[in-house]
Design a protein around this motif. Structure first.
Motif, PDB file in Angstrom:
ATOM      1  N   CYS A 139       0.836  -1.212   0.000  1.00  0.00           N
ATOM      2  CA  CYS A 139       0.000   0.000   0.000  1.00  0.00           C
ATOM      3  C   CYS A 139       0.869   1.260   0.000  1.00  0.00           C
ATOM      4  CB  CYS A 139      -0.930  -0.002   1.211  1.00  0.00           C
ATOM      5  SG  CYS A 139      -1.995   1.449   1.313  1.00  0.00           S
TER       6      CYS A 139
ATOM      7  N   SER B  15       2.460   1.721  -3.334  1.00  0.00           N
ATOM      8  CA  SER B  15       1.515   2.113  -4.380  1.00  0.00           C
ATOM      9  C   SER B  15       1.167   3.600  -4.316  1.00  0.00           C
ATOM     10  CB  SER B  15       0.239   1.267  -4.311  1.00  0.00           C
ATOM     11  OG  SER B  15      -0.554   1.640  -3.206  1.00  0.00           O
ATOM     12  N   HIS B  16       1.318   4.198  -3.142  1.00  0.00           N
ATOM     13  CA  HIS B  16       1.045   5.632  -2.975  1.00  0.00           C
ATOM     14  C   HIS B  16       2.321   6.478  -3.002  1.00  0.00           C
ATOM     15  CE1 HIS B  16      -2.746   3.920  -1.460  1.00  0.00           C
ATOM     16  NE2 HIS B  16      -3.259   5.039  -1.958  1.00  0.00           N
ATOM     17  N   ASP B  17       3.457   5.823  -3.257  1.00  0.00           N
ATOM     18  CA  ASP B  17       4.762   6.486  -3.305  1.00  0.00           C
ATOM     19  C   ASP B  17       5.087   7.194  -1.984  1.00  0.00           C
ATOM     20  OD1 ASP B  17       7.133   6.898  -4.672  1.00  0.00           O
ATOM     21  OD2 ASP B  17       6.513   8.856  -5.420  1.00  0.00           O
ATOM     22  N   PHE B  18       4.720   6.534  -0.863  1.00  0.00           N
ATOM     23  CA  PHE B  18       5.045   7.024   0.466  1.00  0.00           C
ATOM     24  C   PHE B  18       6.265   6.260   0.967  1.00  0.00           C
ATOM     25  CE2 PHE B  18       0.220   7.640   1.390  1.00  0.00           C
ATOM     26  CZ  PHE B  18       0.218   8.864   0.737  1.00  0.00           C
TER      27      PHE B  18
ATOM     28  N   CYS C 254       3.491   4.791   6.524  1.00  0.00           N
ATOM     29  CA  CYS C 254       2.066   5.099   6.687  1.00  0.00           C
ATOM     30  C   CYS C 254       1.835   6.486   7.270  1.00  0.00           C
ATOM     31  CB  CYS C 254       1.405   4.063   7.594  1.00  0.00           C
ATOM     32  SG  CYS C 254       1.311   2.423   6.864  1.00  0.00           S
TER      33      CYS C 254
ATOM     34  N   GLU D  13       2.677   9.198   6.181  1.00  0.00           N
ATOM     35  CA  GLU D  13       2.404  10.159   5.111  1.00  0.00           C
ATOM     36  C   GLU D  13       0.970  10.098   4.596  1.00  0.00           C
ATOM     37  OE1 GLU D  13       5.726  10.470   2.156  1.00  0.00           O
ATOM     38  OE2 GLU D  13       6.435   8.760   3.353  1.00  0.00           O
ATOM     39  N   CYS D  14       0.243   9.073   4.987  1.00  0.00           N
ATOM     40  CA  CYS D  14      -1.126   8.880   4.507  1.00  0.00           C
ATOM     41  C   CYS D  14      -2.083   9.826   5.222  1.00  0.00           C
ATOM     42  CB  CYS D  14      -1.543   7.426   4.748  1.00  0.00           C
ATOM     43  SG  CYS D  14      -3.159   7.011   4.053  1.00  0.00           S
ATOM     44  N   HIS D  15      -3.141  10.222   4.526  1.00  0.00           N
ATOM     45  CA  HIS D  15      -4.135  11.119   5.126  1.00  0.00           C
ATOM     46  C   HIS D  15      -5.109  10.374   6.041  1.00  0.00           C
ATOM     47  CE1 HIS D  15      -6.297   9.482   1.686  1.00  0.00           C
ATOM     48  NE2 HIS D  15      -7.399   9.757   2.340  1.00  0.00           N
TER      49      HIS D  15
ATOM     50  N   CYS E 149      -7.382   2.167   9.760  1.00  0.00           N
ATOM     51  CA  CYS E 149      -6.960   1.576   8.488  1.00  0.00           C
ATOM     52  C   CYS E 149      -7.032   0.055   8.542  1.00  0.00           C
ATOM     53  CB  CYS E 149      -5.543   2.024   8.157  1.00  0.00           C
ATOM     54  SG  CYS E 149      -4.949   1.350   6.595  1.00  0.00           S
TER      55      CYS E 149
END
Length: 114
Positions: free
Chosen positions: A46, A49-52, A55, A57-59, A65
Motif C-alpha cells: 500500500c 503504491s502511494h509512493d510514500f 504510513c 504520510e497517509c491522510h 486503516c
C-alpha cells in the motif's frame, strides 16, 4: 564497539525500525524497503503504491486503516509486543529522523505496548 547511526531510510512502511533489527544488523535481511521477498506485506504494498515512505504520510487515521490492522499485523504486534500505531504517531509528530534516533537510542525496532 561500533556505534550504530540512526537512519530514517531504515524505517519500515509500518513503523518498525529495521536499523535496530538483529537480522538487518547481521546482514541477514535487506530491511523492509529493499527486501524484495516481502511482497506478502500488504502495508508495504500500500505504501509503495502511494509512493510514500511510511504510513505516516497517509491522510487516513492509522487506527482506522483496515490494511494496517490486518491479520499478519496483529500477529506481529503480539510477537513483538509492538504498538506500531504509536510508532506512526511518533513519526507524524516528530518526523522520521527523530523516530530513527529514538529507536537507535532505545535499541528497539518498535515502541512497545503498555
Amino acid at each position: 564497539m561500533e556505534k550504530i547511526e540512526a537512519n530514517k531510510e531504515l524505517i519500515a512502511a509500518c513503523g518498525f525500525y529495521c536499523g535496530a533489527c538483529r537480522k538487518y544488523l547481521a546482514d541477514k535481511c535487506a530491511g523492509c524497503h529493499d527486501n524484495e521477498k516481502a511482497t506478502w506485506c500488504k502495508i508495504r504494498s500500500c505504501v509503495r503504491s502511494h509512493d510514500f515512505h511510511t504510513c505516516a504520510e497517509c491522510h487516513k487515521d492509522v487506527a482506522k486503516c483496515k490494511i494496517y490492522f490486518n491479520f499478519i499485523g496483529k500477529i506481529f504486534a503480539f510477537l513483538f509486543n509492538s504498538d506500531r500505531a504509536a510508532c506512526i504517531r511518533y513519526i507524524e509528530e516528530h518526523g522520521e529522523q527523530a523516530f530513527a534516533e529514538e529507536m537507535t537510542k532505545r535499541k528497539c525496532q518498535t515502541i512497545k505496548r503498555k
